[in-house]
Motif scaffolding. Structure first.
Motif, mmCIF file in Angstrom:
data_model
loop_
_atom_site.group_PDB
_atom_site.id
_atom_site.type_symbol
_atom_site.label_atom_id
_atom_site.label_comp_id
_atom_site.label_asym_id
_atom_site.label_seq_id
_atom_site.Cartn_x
_atom_site.Cartn_y
_atom_site.Cartn_z
ATOM 1 N N THR A 111 0.834 -1.209 0.000
ATOM 2 C CA THR A 111 0.000 0.000 0.000
ATOM 3 C C THR A 111 0.864 1.252 0.000
ATOM 4 O O THR A 111 0.574 2.231 -0.705
ATOM 5 C CB THR A 111 -0.933 0.003 1.222
ATOM 6 N N GLU A 114 2.238 1.886 -3.469
ATOM 7 C CA GLU A 114 1.233 2.449 -4.387
ATOM 8 C C GLU A 114 0.996 3.929 -4.105
ATOM 9 O O GLU A 114 0.874 4.742 -5.034
ATOM 10 C CB GLU A 114 -0.073 1.666 -4.266
ATOM 11 N N ILE A 180 -4.490 0.147 8.045
ATOM 12 C CA ILE A 180 -5.255 -0.766 7.187
ATOM 13 C C ILE A 180 -6.082 -1.704 8.048
ATOM 14 O O ILE A 180 -5.577 -2.359 8.968
ATOM 15 C CB ILE A 180 -4.304 -1.568 6.280
ATOM 16 N N THR A 186 -8.004 -3.113 -1.590
ATOM 17 C CA THR A 186 -7.072 -2.326 -2.383
ATOM 18 C C THR A 186 -7.435 -0.849 -2.269
ATOM 19 O O THR A 186 -8.540 -0.511 -1.829
ATOM 20 C CB THR A 186 -7.096 -2.758 -3.857
ATOM 21 N N LEU A 187 -6.523 0.001 -2.649
ATOM 22 C CA LEU A 187 -6.823 1.429 -2.678
ATOM 23 C C LEU A 187 -7.862 1.749 -3.760
ATOM 24 O O LEU A 187 -8.083 0.948 -4.683
ATOM 25 C CB LEU A 187 -5.550 2.234 -2.950
#
Length: 213
Positions: A111, A114, A180, A186-187
């Motif tokens: 994460t 990303e 999280i 997912t984002l």
């Protein structure tokens, strides 16, 4: 037949036979009636003129005018001139700590990577502390200082729109924590996050009212 002159005629009329001459009708009564009619006409004209002056100075006056004013005044709502865009920090100005509060390993690192690709600065990466470890049931928690409520928190929220936002007075500095949760997958997709970020910075028109009379 004898010829007679009635007394008081002054010899003006000569009477023959047995009939008196026809006398003219008295004119005083006719003049009085004419004077009354003339006075009535003058009073009528004066009264009409007075009413016209009242209408001029009162704008028509009367109940009908007042009712017309109330019915004619409408309140309309219309968008005001657009306000200046909100001054928000750019992703490159926001430092994010990414913590994993789930039992799934590797989520914090992937994460964080990303978010870095999307322009955010990355701080700490690791497991969440005891306060949040395995206690976040949603997709995540965004935690920052009180000053971040209307600045960096909403900007980071565009990357995970389902995350819960919290502020903590004890939170020092300007760094934002992304914790999280168990519901995380997912984002938010990058195109959707970019649209949300653009909408966040766009000016929002406010409705105003005006009377159209």
């Amino acid at each position: 037949m004898s010829m007679l002159t009635p007394p008081g005629m002054g010899g003006q009329y000569r009477i023959t036979g047995d009939k008196y001459p026809r006398m003219r009708p008295h004119r005083r009564r006719g003049r009085l009636v004419g004077a009354v009619v003339a006075c009535g006409a003058v009073l009528g004209v004066a009264g009409w003129g007075t009413l016209q002056l009242i209408d001029v100075f009162t704008g028509g006056g009367g109940t009908a005018s007042a009712a017309g004013t109330k019915a004619g005044c409408l309140t309309k709502a219309s968008p005001a001139a657009t306000a200046s865009p909100a001054v928000l920090p750019k992703p490159a100005q926001i430092t994010v700590n990414v913590f994993n509060a789930t039992t799934r390993s590797g989520l914090a690192k992937t994460t964080a990577d990303e978010l870095k690709k999307r322009g955010f600065r990355i701080g700490e990466v690791g497991n969440a502390g005891p306060q949040y470890d395995k206690k976040v049931t949603g997709t995540g928690v965004l935690l920052g200082p009180a000053s971040s409520l209307n600045t960096s928190l909403p900007v980071l929220a565009t990357q995970l729109t389902t995350a819960e936002r919290r502020t903590d007075a004890a939170h020092k500095g300007t760094t934002i924590d992304l914790i999280i949760g168990n519901g995380f997958k997912t984002l938010t997709s990058q195109p959707e996050a970019a649209r949300a970020l653009t909408a966040l910075a766009a000016p929002k028109p406010t409705a105003t009212t005006k009377k159209d009379c």
